[in-house]
Design a protein around this motif. Structure first.
Motif, PDB file in Angstrom:
ATOM      1  N   LEU A 241       2.016   0.403   0.492  1.00 23.61           N
ATOM      2  CA  LEU A 241       0.781   0.232   1.253  1.00 23.61           C
ATOM      3  C   LEU A 241       0.147   1.575   1.591  1.00 23.61           C
ATOM      4  CD1 LEU A 241       1.725  -2.778   3.549  1.00 23.61           C
ATOM      5  CD2 LEU A 241       0.619  -2.777   1.312  1.00 23.61           C
ATOM      6  N   VAL A 242       0.976   2.547   1.968  1.00 19.96           N
ATOM      7  CA  VAL A 242       0.447   3.887   2.267  1.00 19.96           C
ATOM      8  C   VAL A 242      -0.210   4.471   1.017  1.00 19.96           C
ATOM      9  CG1 VAL A 242       1.095   6.272   2.796  1.00 19.96           C
ATOM     10  CG2 VAL A 242       2.021   4.398   4.164  1.00 19.96           C
ATOM     11  N   GLY A 243       0.489   4.352  -0.113  1.00 21.13           N
ATOM     12  CA  GLY A 243      -0.017   4.904  -1.368  1.00 21.13           C
ATOM     13  C   GLY A 243      -1.351   4.291  -1.752  1.00 21.13           C
ATOM     14  N   LYS A 244      -1.440   2.968  -1.577  1.00 20.36           N
ATOM     15  CA  LYS A 244      -2.653   2.258  -1.969  1.00 20.36           C
ATOM     16  C   LYS A 244      -3.809   2.610  -1.029  1.00 20.36           C
ATOM     17  CE  LYS A 244      -4.279  -0.619  -4.969  1.00 20.36           C
ATOM     18  NZ  LYS A 244      -4.174  -0.341  -6.409  1.00 20.36           N
ATOM     19  N   SER A 360      -1.676  13.472  13.028  1.00 15.94           N
ATOM     20  CA  SER A 360      -2.597  12.453  13.569  1.00 15.94           C
ATOM     21  C   SER A 360      -3.844  12.295  12.707  1.00 15.94           C
ATOM     22  CB  SER A 360      -2.935  12.716  15.033  1.00 15.94           C
ATOM     23  OG  SER A 360      -3.178  14.067  15.242  1.00 15.94           O
ATOM     24  N   ASP A 361      -4.327  13.398  12.050  1.00 17.73           N
ATOM     25  CA  ASP A 361      -5.446  13.252  11.094  1.00 17.73           C
ATOM     26  C   ASP A 361      -5.066  12.258  10.004  1.00 17.73           C
ATOM     27  OD1 ASP A 361      -6.881  15.280  12.344  1.00 17.73           O
ATOM     28  OD2 ASP A 361      -6.127  16.851  11.010  1.00 17.73           O
ATOM     29  N   LEU A 362      -3.845  12.419   9.492  1.00 18.01           N
ATOM     30  CA  LEU A 362      -3.398  11.595   8.369  1.00 18.01           C
ATOM     31  C   LEU A 362      -3.220  10.136   8.794  1.00 18.01           C
ATOM     32  CD1 LEU A 362      -0.936  14.192   6.891  1.00 18.01           C
ATOM     33  CD2 LEU A 362      -2.796  13.150   5.611  1.00 18.01           C
ATOM     34  N   ILE A 363      -2.603   9.931   9.970  1.00 16.35           N
ATOM     35  CA  ILE A 363      -2.363   8.568  10.440  1.00 16.35           C
ATOM     36  C   ILE A 363      -3.692   7.861  10.695  1.00 16.35           C
ATOM     37  CG2 ILE A 363      -1.330   7.158  12.293  1.00 16.35           C
ATOM     38  CD1 ILE A 363       0.811   8.510  10.637  1.00 16.35           C
ATOM     39  N   ARG A 364      -4.649   8.602  11.307  1.00 17.81           N
ATOM     40  CA  ARG A 364      -5.958   7.999  11.593  1.00 17.81           C
ATOM     41  C   ARG A 364      -6.629   7.565  10.297  1.00 17.81           C
ATOM     42  NH1 ARG A 364      -8.891  12.125  13.347  1.00 17.81           N
ATOM     43  NH2 ARG A 364      -7.361  12.514  14.974  1.00 17.81           N
ATOM     44  N   SER A 370      -6.843   1.499   5.634  1.00 13.97           N
ATOM     45  CA  SER A 370      -6.152   0.215   5.540  1.00 13.97           C
ATOM     46  C   SER A 370      -7.066  -0.892   6.035  1.00 13.97           C
ATOM     47  CB  SER A 370      -4.878   0.207   6.382  1.00 13.97           C
ATOM     48  OG  SER A 370      -4.039   1.240   5.977  1.00 13.97           O
ATOM     49  N   MET A 371      -7.779  -0.611   7.144  1.00 11.63           N
ATOM     50  CA  MET A 371      -8.659  -1.605   7.731  1.00 11.63           C
ATOM     51  C   MET A 371      -9.794  -1.919   6.763  1.00 11.63           C
ATOM     52  SD  MET A 371      -9.645  -1.184  11.655  1.00 11.63           S
ATOM     53  CE  MET A 371     -11.228  -0.417  11.350  1.00 11.63           C
ATOM     54  N   GLU A 372     -10.413  -0.854   6.217  1.00 16.95           N
ATOM     55  CA  GLU A 372     -11.527  -1.036   5.289  1.00 16.95           C
ATOM     56  C   GLU A 372     -11.132  -1.869   4.083  1.00 16.95           C
ATOM     57  OE1 GLU A 372     -13.831   3.209   5.954  1.00 16.95           O
ATOM     58  OE2 GLU A 372     -12.546   2.917   4.222  1.00 16.95           O
ATOM     59  N   GLN A 373      -9.892  -1.613   3.595  1.00 18.49           N
ATOM     60  CA  GLN A 373      -9.475  -2.289   2.363  1.00 18.49           C
ATOM     61  C   GLN A 373      -8.846  -3.632   2.653  1.00 18.49           C
ATOM     62  OE1 GLN A 373      -6.963   0.299   0.122  1.00 18.49           O
ATOM     63  NE2 GLN A 373      -8.417   1.967   0.115  1.00 18.49           N
ATOM     64  N   GLY A 378      -3.963  -8.420   5.246  1.00 12.08           N
ATOM     65  CA  GLY A 378      -3.414  -9.296   4.217  1.00 12.08           C
ATOM     66  C   GLY A 378      -4.458  -9.865   3.270  1.00 12.08           C
ATOM     67  N   ARG A 379      -5.706  -9.370   3.344  1.00 15.69           N
ATOM     68  CA  ARG A 379      -6.697  -9.869   2.398  1.00 15.69           C
ATOM     69  C   ARG A 379      -6.606  -9.168   1.048  1.00 15.69           C
ATOM     70  NH1 ARG A 379     -11.415  -8.421   4.290  1.00 15.69           N
ATOM     71  NH2 ARG A 379     -10.736  -7.611   6.285  1.00 15.69           N
ATOM     72  N   GLY A 380      -5.776  -8.111   1.003  1.00 19.15           N
ATOM     73  CA  GLY A 380      -5.504  -7.419  -0.258  1.00 19.15           C
ATOM     74  C   GLY A 380      -6.740  -6.921  -0.927  1.00 19.15           C
TER      75      GLY A 380
END
Ligand SMILES: [Zn+2]
Length: 380
Positions: A241-244, A360-364, A370-373, A378-380
């Motif tokens: 998930l992080v990679g994607k 924190s830059d990276l986590i944000r 993740s939200m955008e995608q 779980g909408r993949g």
């Protein structure tokens, strides 16, 4: 998996073959089990040299030979993965033998699962073929009674049995086993990589739970394997998930460019005032236009208040500078931060400091992407 504590043994087809430090205990352990235990008939196989009329050095020697042969077969299994990976253009940084067998360190796991299935499948297939090829030798020799014949027959029996077992274990459709990747690859053809990863992870966790319950009643060792599978499945989900989510994002896209820096001769008091004013948690330490270290609020907290005016930054800063370039993938930067256990990385273009990127830059960025995608929902 920390692979730093391993020794390199040699190279095969340019691939470094390493053994992990745990292997120095596991090889003698297998030698003892193979040499001194005896199972007369497990699915028709004769396992172990424990019943033979030999003194202990004889049994230990045979056990050691069997253990070395077994791990050579594990190595062939890993080589099969690595050679297919190399043919497809992936980089292999090495094969490491360790407590659970072997690991091929394929530098970039395929992001698209379509090619992944075959690459995963060839490992168990190799183990299965080794097991099946050795089987007729055992069947031919099993009625012999001479000591040497019994030893040779037992060796064939054990290598056949354990290779078939290794194939069976690895084809279980659960991460981190090869079967998990085969399953994901099959699913991904229909539904895409992320949903396929989710389902393969869920199947893996369910298998781990079932195995732990079964193990609780029948064989306590299964609980250990179940834990290995459960956490392996979770880790696969996380890294996928992080990679994607961070695909295509570089350090240059997210780093802080307005650099605020300190000098080595500033005092801790001046540093604390600066932190208070600017609300940054860490600063690069510059001597002229050269970076000489990095200093954080934590470093300053180690200094007693009575010495805030007479302690210079040079004596508390960390000189271990971990730098990346602006075109380093964000995913790699996250891994570096986790592996090195630091809060921030300096971004350098050659010798020049061009920015800073923090955990924190990276986590944000990860959360927003993740939200955008729709990955988190779980909408993949
Ligand atoms: Zn494998």
């Amino acid at each position: 998996m920390g692979m730093r504590s391993s020794l390199q043994m040699g190279r095969v087809k340019g691939i470094p073959i390493k053994i992990h430090i745990s292997f120095l205990f596991i090889l003698p352990f297998f030698a003892l089990v193979f040499g001194f235990t005896f199972v007369p008939d497990l699915f028709g196989f004769r396992l172990g040299f424990g019943d033979l009329p030999l003194d202990w050095p004889g049994k230990l020697g045979l056990g050691l030979i069997a253990a070395v042969l077994f791990f050579s077969a594990v190595l062939l299994h890993e080589l099969a993965h690595s050679i297919v990976a190399l043919r497809r253009g992936y980089q292999i940084s090495g094969i490491t033998l360790f407590i659970f067998g072997g690991v091929s360190e394929i530098e970039k796991q395929p992001k698209e699962a379509l090619g992944e299935g075959f690459m995963a499948f060839v490992g168990p297939a190799t183990s299965f073929v080794i097991g099946v090829v050795l089987l007729p030798f055992w069947l031919l020799l099993r009625e012999e009674t001479g000591l040497v014949s019994v030893i040779v027959a037992t060796m064939f029996s054990m290598m056949s049995f354990y290779n078939i077992l290794l194939a069976g274990f690895n084809i279980i459709p659960a991460f981190p086993m090869d079967g998990g990747r085969v399953l994901r690859s099959a699913l991904a053809k229909r539904m895409g990589f992320i949903p396929a990863t989710r389902i393969a992870v869920a199947v893996g966790k369910a298998i781990a739970v079932a195995m732990a319950i079964f193990g609780f009643f029948f064989n306590i060792w299964l609980i250990l394997i179940a834990l290995f599978i459960y956490f392996g499945a979770k880790e696969e989900e996380r890294s996928t998930l992080v990679g994607k989510a961070l695909e295509g994002v570089t350090v240059g896209n997210i780093m802080t460019r307005e650099l605020s820096v300190v000098t080595p001769n500033m005092t801790v008091r001046e540093l604390l005032d600066k932190i208070m004013r600017e609300k940054h948690m860490g600063y690069p330490v510059m001597d002229g236009d050269r970076v000489v270290g990095i200093v954080t609020l934590q470093d300053a907290q180690g200094v007693p208040a009575s010495h805030h005016y007479d302690t210079e930054i040079r004596s508390i800063m960390s000189r271990n500078i971990i730098a990346v370039s602006p075109d380093t993938p964000a995913e790699d930067a996250i891994q570096m931060i986790a592996r090195q256990q630091v809060g921030r990385l300096l971004v350098m273009e050659g010798e020049r400091l061009v920015g800073i990127v923090s955990r924190s830059d990276l986590i944000r960025t990860l959360e927003i992407r993740s939200m955008e995608q729709g990955i988190a929902t779980g909408r993949g």
